[in-house]
Design a protein around this motif. Structure first.
Motif, PDB file in Angstrom:
ATOM      1  N   GLU A 215       0.863  -1.201   0.000  1.00  0.00           N
ATOM      2  CA  GLU A 215       0.000   0.000   0.000  1.00  0.00           C
ATOM      3  C   GLU A 215       0.894   1.243   0.000  1.00  0.00           C
ATOM      4  O   GLU A 215       2.090   1.176   0.315  1.00  0.00           O
ATOM      5  CB  GLU A 215      -0.944   0.001   1.192  1.00  0.00           C
ATOM      6  N   GLY A 216       0.293   2.355  -0.392  1.00  0.00           N
ATOM      7  CA  GLY A 216       1.036   3.621  -0.382  1.00  0.00           C
ATOM      8  C   GLY A 216       2.026   3.737  -1.537  1.00  0.00           C
ATOM      9  O   GLY A 216       3.072   4.370  -1.390  1.00  0.00           O
ATOM     10  N   VAL A 217       1.669   3.096  -2.622  1.00  0.00           N
ATOM     11  CA  VAL A 217       2.567   3.183  -3.784  1.00  0.00           C
ATOM     12  C   VAL A 217       2.314   4.529  -4.465  1.00  0.00           C
ATOM     13  O   VAL A 217       1.197   4.790  -4.925  1.00  0.00           O
ATOM     14  CB  VAL A 217       2.325   2.025  -4.778  1.00  0.00           C
ATOM     15  N   GLU A 218       3.357   5.338  -4.508  1.00  0.00           N
ATOM     16  CA  GLU A 218       3.138   6.709  -4.988  1.00  0.00           C
ATOM     17  C   GLU A 218       3.945   7.043  -6.233  1.00  0.00           C
ATOM     18  O   GLU A 218       3.610   7.970  -6.971  1.00  0.00           O
ATOM     19  CB  GLU A 218       3.498   7.702  -3.881  1.00  0.00           C
ATOM     20  N   ASP A 219       5.050   6.305  -6.420  1.00  0.00           N
ATOM     21  CA  ASP A 219       5.847   6.687  -7.595  1.00  0.00           C
ATOM     22  C   ASP A 219       6.373   5.478  -8.370  1.00  0.00           C
ATOM     23  O   ASP A 219       6.252   4.339  -7.930  1.00  0.00           O
ATOM     24  CB  ASP A 219       6.999   7.615  -7.180  1.00  0.00           C
ATOM     25  N   LYS A 220       6.938   5.852  -9.481  1.00  0.00           N
ATOM     26  CA  LYS A 220       7.381   4.850 -10.434  1.00  0.00           C
ATOM     27  C   LYS A 220       8.468   3.955  -9.850  1.00  0.00           C
ATOM     28  O   LYS A 220       8.469   2.738 -10.062  1.00  0.00           O
ATOM     29  CB  LYS A 220       7.919   5.595 -11.674  1.00  0.00           C
ATOM     30  N   ALA A 221       9.367   4.538  -9.111  1.00  0.00           N
ATOM     31  CA  ALA A 221      10.475   3.762  -8.530  1.00  0.00           C
ATOM     32  C   ALA A 221       9.948   2.662  -7.618  1.00  0.00           C
ATOM     33  O   ALA A 221      10.438   1.533  -7.606  1.00  0.00           O
ATOM     34  CB  ALA A 221      11.395   4.694  -7.743  1.00  0.00           C
ATOM     35  N   GLN A 222       8.914   3.035  -6.888  1.00  0.00           N
ATOM     36  CA  GLN A 222       8.337   2.046  -5.972  1.00  0.00           C
ATOM     37  C   GLN A 222       7.692   0.906  -6.765  1.00  0.00           C
ATOM     38  O   GLN A 222       7.805  -0.270  -6.412  1.00  0.00           O
ATOM     39  CB  GLN A 222       7.299   2.707  -5.069  1.00  0.00           C
TER      40      GLN A 222
END
Ligand SMILES: Nc1nc2c(ncn2[C@@H]2O[C@@H]3COP(=O)(O)O[C@H]4[C@@H](O)[C@H](n5cnc6c(=O)[nH]c(N)nc65)O[C@@H]4COP(=O)(O)O[C@H]3[C@H]2O)c(=O)[nH]1
Length: 784
Positions: A734-741
């Motif tokens: 959860e809390g995936v906010e950006d491409k790197a993640q």
């Protein structure tokens, strides 16, 4: 002429003689008459003299009896004719002989006199007599005899003594009544009653024995007073039919009436004790049963130095006394029973039944007193507010009995941390308070708080199991943090909440800032209660995607509160409050029902594979009828069980209690999915997961947000995913906010994702558009 002259002279003489003769005759007659009268009067005098109620006698100077009347002879017990010529002194008691001799000497010296003397009867018995004597003189005025009136005083003395005894008995009764009214307890009452009887009643000895049931039916002497107390103490008494029960006490108890021994020395009842009693000068006795309400409670025994003391009047008076004593004894016992009950009630009212510590009422009283004292002495004082950390979990793990044991053990440890004069109280549940009297400032309170925290460092042994517990402490000081009881408690409580919020197992001193926070919290609580009825609560849904395909495989229902006064309130603020106040139960149920209805409608609209994830709070999960409630909602909304995933935090399910595992298994059996929320933030190990029937873990967003940190969060996520997979569990991040993640998670084969990168939680009406898109865009790199 001379002849005629002689004749005339003779005739005159004859006439004169005749006159003299007549006169003599008359005188003779008178004398005779007088003699007759005298004899008569003498006879009557003698009769009177003899039959007078008073004894009369006259004595010569050698004290020999010259004459005496019949009464005197009768009093002295011999025929009258045996007295004359004998000394009276042989009829005087040896103890009075000197007094009688002195009395006679005085009379023969010419003076009247009186004396009280003891006379001896011929049969050697004696009586008390009063002598009233006067001298009898001869013609020359010499005292030749002593005339004495002797009055027998026996009767009068008896009456006087009886009167005296009656008055003494009344005095005894009055003193005993006083003792009965003012007594403190049975023992002191008996001792006092015996003392009064002996000292005021002028008896030789008094004792009280209590009647006992059981083997031997003993009478147990409980008090004795007097010269020969050892006589009673040495007795082997009973009220049974055997030998030891044949004495006056045993008989008095059995017969339930007084038993008198007028003359112990002659009384066979006393058997071999007769000599013992005589040796001690105990001549008569009475045993009085102590009767009350148809029962004989004991016996009152009284011994006198004289024989025949206990006549009917005396017996009646003493029986009245015994009745009063029995009544007093009964009243005392009833009072004692009431007192014990009252004490018990007071104890219940002021002490915590479980730990024995003062309870809330007692604590409030003591705090009030402590404050008053501190004010008067211009001193400070401290209040520590304690709440055990995660007691609910421990209680669930150990069961209620175990929880109670822990509370008792905690109470004992807390007591050991403070001075005797300080107060440790239990307010209820797992809340304790400590009042520290007479402290100057924070620096004196701090060591106590540390000591309390330290005391929890050792495990508690509960039912043979080592259990670790901890506590959070809030501290408020008088006068700086509050001048009155309410403020001080409120502020210590606020400080305790801060300690909890700041990580538990710590202490915090109150600060005004906390107060503001508490006020804000109270306001929030008030509004939340109203929000419920005002329809200010709604649901948002955040999509969850399959990371490989990018398909929306589910939604998480997230509650929203928009207050017209406070604006949008963050769930992170109001959910804990709802948990704390219990409002989470109706709220959680509403969320589940609402979400099932909503997602069910999307199922029917064609998105039948869509999963619904709903957060379940610990309090909901622990409801005994939790499963029934879930079943009921699923049935009511006709929602497909297999499409529901319940998200619970580690701490909610990780307590390895039978109940938790059973509940999870029950859910699993129904096809309901189980997801472990906020994974990694709790204290469970991955290994621990084996025993729980869960389907997926949800890696907490804090791990992803920290992905770039040098502290190896990436490695942790990697390990979590690998381990979960090895256990056959799905992993959602959860809390995936950006491409790197996204790249990172894809590379580690995370199964599902959720985060702002694709979508924020959305209103229900906004979701279908997203669902229609089938697949949500992936970052460029991730697609390759
Ligand atoms: N920073 C960041 N956050 C993201 C991202 N994607 C999702 N989130 C937020 O992460 C939270 C996910 O829910 P949660 O971990 O179960 O955490 C939830 C859950 O523990 C609790 N909560 C929300 N709704 C309910 C409910 O109906 N019942 C219960 N018991 N708890 C709920 O409140 C917590 C907070 O909920 P929300 O504020 O809605 O916060 C949500 C969501 O808005 C992202 O990419 N970045």
């Amino acid at each position: 002429m001379q002849y005629r002259h002689q004749e005339a002279h003779q005739q005159a003489l004859r006439h004169e003689l005749e006159l003299h003769r007549e006169e003599l005759q008359a005188q003779n007659d008178n004398l005779l008459l007088f003699q007759q009268e005298l004899a008569l009067s003498q006879r009557s005098y003698q009769e009177l003299f003899d039959s007078a109620p008073i004894g009369y006698f006259s004595l010569d100077p050698q004290a020999c009896v010259v004459e005496l009347n019949l009464t005197a002879a009768r009093l002295l017990g011999r025929p009258r004719d045996l007295f004359p010529g004998r000394s009276l002194l042989s009829h005087v008691h040896p103890l009075s002989r000197t007094a009688v001799t002195e009395h006679l000497r005085q009379v023969f010296s010419g003076l009247e006199g009186a004396a009280q003397v003891r006379m001896l009867r011929h049969d050697e018995t004696s009586f008390e007599a009063h002598f009233q004597s006067s001298p009898e003189r001869d013609g020359a005025g010499r005292v030749v005899r002593c005339r004495t009136a002797m009055l027998d005083l026996s009767e009068r003395l008896l009456q006087e003594r009886a009167l005296e005894r009656t008055s003494r008995a009344y005095q005894v009764q009055a003193a005993c009544n006083h003792a009965l009214l003012h007594t403190g307890g049975e023992e002191s009452l008996f001792a006092e009653i015996c003392r009064i009887i002996v000292e005021k009643g002028e008896f030789a000895l008094a004792w009280v024995g209590l009647v006992e049931e059981g083997a031997g039916q003993p009478i147990r002497p409980v008090a004795v007073h007097g010269e020969h107390a050892d006589f009673v103490r040495g007795l082997n008494l009973s009220w049974g039919e055997r030998r030891s029960g044949q004495g006056p006490s045993g008989r008095a108890v059995r017969l339930r009436q007084p038993v008198v021994c007028g003359h112990i020395a002659d009384d066979p009842v006393f058997g071999s004790l007769r000599r013992e009693a005589a040796r001690r000068g105990l001549c008569s006795c009475i045993s009085l049963p102590l009767l009350a309400e148809g029962r004989c409670l004991g016996v009152l025994g009284i011994y006198a130095r004289e024989v025949g003391v206990f006549d009917a009047d005396e017996e009646q008076l003493l029986m009245e006394l015994a009745n009063q004593l029995a009544f007093g004894l009964l009243a005392l016992r009833t009072r004692a029973a009431h007192g014990a009950a009252l004490e018990q009630v007071q104890k219940l009212a002021y002490f915590d039944a479980l730990t024995g510590l003062p309870n809330r009422s007692m604590f409030l009283e003591r705090l009030e007193q402590a404050l008053a004292l501190a004010r008067r002495e211009d001193r400070s004082m401290g209040l520590l507010f304690l709440d055990l950390d995660r007691f609910k979990d421990i209680n669930d793990t150990l069961g209620h009995e175990g929880g109670d044991e822990l509370l008792k053990a905690v109470a004992a440890r807390l007591r050991g941390c403070v001075r005797q004069s300080d107060t440790v109280a239990r307010l209820g549940g797992d809340e304790f308070v400590i009042i520290l009297h007479s402290v100057h400032d924070q620096s004196q309170v701090e060591p106590v708080a540390k000591k309390v925290l330290d005391s929890f460092s050792q495990p508690f042994l509960i039912n043979g199991r080592e259990v670790y517990s901890s506590t959070s402490i809030g501290i408020a000081l008088h006068p700086s943090d509050g001048a009155d009881v309410d403020t001080l408690i409120r502020h210590a409580d606020a400080a305790m909440y801060t300690a909890k919020a700041e990580g538990r197992q710590i202490y915090r001193f109150f600060s005004p800032e906390m107060n503001r926070r508490i006020q804000a919290k109270l306001l929030l609580e008030q509004h939340l209660r109203l929000a419920w009825t005002r329809g200010e609560i709604s649901l948002h849904y955040q999509p969850q995607l399959d990371l490989k395909t990018g398909a929306v495989v589910g939604v998480e229902a997230l509650v929203r509160w928009h207050s017209p006064v406070l604006g949008a309130v963050d769930p992170e603020r109001f959910i804990p409050l709802a948990e704390e106040t219990g409002m989470i139960l109706p709220l959680g149920e509403w969320v589940l029902r609402q979400a099932c209805r909503q997602v069910g409608s999307w199922h029917r609209a064609g998105y039948s594979g869509l999963r619904l994830a709903v957060n379940i709070a610990a309090r909901q999960f622990r409801q005994p009828d939790f499963i029934d409630r879930v079943d009921a909602i699923l049935a009511e909304t006709e929602f497909d069980h297999t499409r529901l995933v319940l998200e619970m935090t580690e701490s909610t399910v990780m307590e390895e209690t039978e109940e938790a595992i059973m509940t999870l298994t029950d859910l699993k059996v129904r096809g309901i999915g189980l997801s472990l929320d906020d994974f990694g933030t709790g204290y469970s190990s991955l290994n621990h997961l084996r025993s729980f029937p869960i389907d997926q873990i949800k890696i907490d967003r804090s791990f992803l947000s920290d992905l770039q940190s040098p502290f190896g969060q990436a490695a942790i996520i990697e390990a979590m995913i690998a381990m979960a997979h090895s256990l056959g569990l799905r992993v959602i991040a959860e809390g995936v906010e950006d491409k790197a993640q996204v790249d990172f998670l894809m590379a580690r084969h995370c199964d599902e994702v959720q985060g702002f990168f694709w979508a924020h939680p959305l209103k229900a009406e906004d979701l279908p558009a997203l669902l229609r898109a089938d697949y949500l865009p992936f970052p460029e790199t991730a697609l390759h």
